[in-house]
Design a protein around this motif. Structure first.
Motif, short mmCIF file in Angstrom:
data_model
loop_
_atom_site.label_atom_id
_atom_site.label_comp_id
_atom_site.label_asym_id
_atom_site.label_seq_id
_atom_site.Cartn_x
_atom_site.Cartn_y
_atom_site.Cartn_z
N ASN A 237 0.84 -1.20 0.00
CA ASN A 237 0.00 0.00 0.00
C ASN A 237 0.87 1.25 0.00
O ASN A 237 0.62 2.21 -0.75
CB ASN A 237 -0.92 -0.02 1.22
CG ASN A 237 -1.94 1.10 1.21
OD1 ASN A 237 -2.89 1.06 0.45
ND2 ASN A 237 -1.74 2.09 2.06
N ASP A 238 1.93 1.25 0.84
CA ASP A 238 2.84 2.39 0.90
C ASP A 238 3.56 2.61 -0.43
O ASP A 238 3.78 3.76 -0.84
CB ASP A 238 3.86 2.20 2.03
CG ASP A 238 3.21 2.24 3.41
OD1 ASP A 238 2.07 2.72 3.54
OD2 ASP A 238 3.87 1.78 4.36
N ALA A 239 3.95 1.52 -1.10
CA ALA A 239 4.62 1.63 -2.40
C ALA A 239 3.70 2.26 -3.43
O ALA A 239 4.12 3.12 -4.22
CB ALA A 239 5.09 0.25 -2.88
N LEU A 240 2.44 1.87 -3.43
CA LEU A 240 1.48 2.47 -4.36
C LEU A 240 1.25 3.95 -4.04
O LEU A 240 1.17 4.79 -4.93
CB LEU A 240 0.15 1.71 -4.32
CG LEU A 240 0.19 0.31 -4.95
CD1 LEU A 240 -1.07 -0.47 -4.59
CD2 LEU A 240 0.35 0.41 -6.46
N ARG A 241 1.18 4.26 -2.75
CA ARG A 241 0.99 5.66 -2.35
C ARG A 241 2.19 6.50 -2.78
O ARG A 241 2.05 7.62 -3.28
CB ARG A 241 0.81 5.75 -0.83
CG ARG A 241 0.51 7.15 -0.33
CD ARG A 241 0.34 7.22 1.18
NE ARG A 241 -0.57 6.23 1.70
CZ ARG A 241 -1.91 6.29 1.64
NH1 ARG A 241 -2.47 7.32 1.04
NH2 ARG A 241 -2.65 5.37 2.17
N ASP A 242 3.41 5.94 -2.61
CA ASP A 242 4.62 6.64 -3.02
C ASP A 242 4.62 6.88 -4.54
O ASP A 242 5.02 7.95 -5.00
CB ASP A 242 5.84 5.82 -2.59
CG ASP A 242 7.13 6.60 -2.75
OD1 ASP A 242 7.19 7.75 -2.28
OD2 ASP A 242 8.07 6.04 -3.35
N TRP A 243 4.20 5.88 -5.31
CA TRP A 243 4.13 6.01 -6.76
C TRP A 243 3.19 7.14 -7.15
O TRP A 243 3.46 7.90 -8.08
CB TRP A 243 3.65 4.69 -7.38
CG TRP A 243 3.62 4.71 -8.87
CD1 TRP A 243 4.65 4.41 -9.72
CD2 TRP A 243 2.51 5.03 -9.71
NE1 TRP A 243 4.24 4.53 -11.03
CE2 TRP A 243 2.92 4.92 -11.05
CE3 TRP A 243 1.19 5.41 -9.45
CZ2 TRP A 243 2.06 5.17 -12.12
CZ3 TRP A 243 0.34 5.66 -10.50
CH2 TRP A 243 0.79 5.54 -11.83
N LEU A 244 2.08 7.29 -6.43
CA LEU A 244 1.09 8.32 -6.74
C LEU A 244 1.61 9.74 -6.53
O LEU A 244 1.09 10.69 -7.11
CB LEU A 244 -0.19 8.13 -5.92
CG LEU A 244 -1.12 7.02 -6.38
CD1 LEU A 244 -2.23 6.80 -5.36
CD2 LEU A 244 -1.70 7.33 -7.75
N LYS A 245 2.66 9.89 -5.71
CA LYS A 245 3.23 11.23 -5.47
C LYS A 245 3.81 11.81 -6.76
O LYS A 245 3.79 13.02 -6.95
CB LYS A 245 4.33 11.15 -4.40
CG LYS A 245 3.79 10.90 -3.02
CD LYS A 245 4.94 10.78 -2.03
CE LYS A 245 4.43 10.41 -0.66
NZ LYS A 245 5.51 10.14 0.29
N ASP A 246 4.36 10.95 -7.61
CA ASP A 246 5.03 11.42 -8.84
C ASP A 246 4.27 11.12 -10.13
O ASP A 246 4.72 11.48 -11.20
CB ASP A 246 6.43 10.78 -8.93
CG ASP A 246 7.31 11.17 -7.77
OD1 ASP A 246 7.22 12.32 -7.31
OD2 ASP A 246 8.06 10.28 -7.29
#
Length: 92
Positions: free
Chosen positions: A79-88
């Motif tokens: 979930n955190d990896a997907l959230r991080d991806w969404l930042k950029d």
């Protein structure tokens, strides 16, 4: 084949004896209607400010294996990896 268990219901006399035993037990507490009304239901965890959404999704097996191999909490890390991806990135 398993044998079904029969339900044993006490007779009225047995039921009365059981209830006398309950009434005689010093640890028995029967709240009054007022006490019962004041009791608060407790249970479960507090509601989250950002609750999760349950859904079915399909990922490549190697992706899931890699996250699972990282140990307990792999779903949170995913979930955190997907959230991080969404930042950029902007989803299509």
């Amino acid at each position: 084949m398993t044998k079904k268990h029969e339900i044993y219901m006490p007779t009225e006399e047995e039921d009365a004896e059981i209830n006398r035993g309950i009434a005689a037990d010093p640890d028995t507490f029967v709240p009054s209607d007022e006490q019962f009304a004041r009791m608060k239901r407790r249970g479960g965890r507090p509601r989250s400010e950002s609750p999760k959404v349950s859904l079915t999704v399909r990922y490549d097996a190697d992706i899931i294996e890699a996250f699972k191999a990282s140990g307990d909490g792999w779903q949170t890390r995913m979930n955190d990896a997907l959230r991080d991806w969404l930042k950029d990135h902007q989803p299509a």
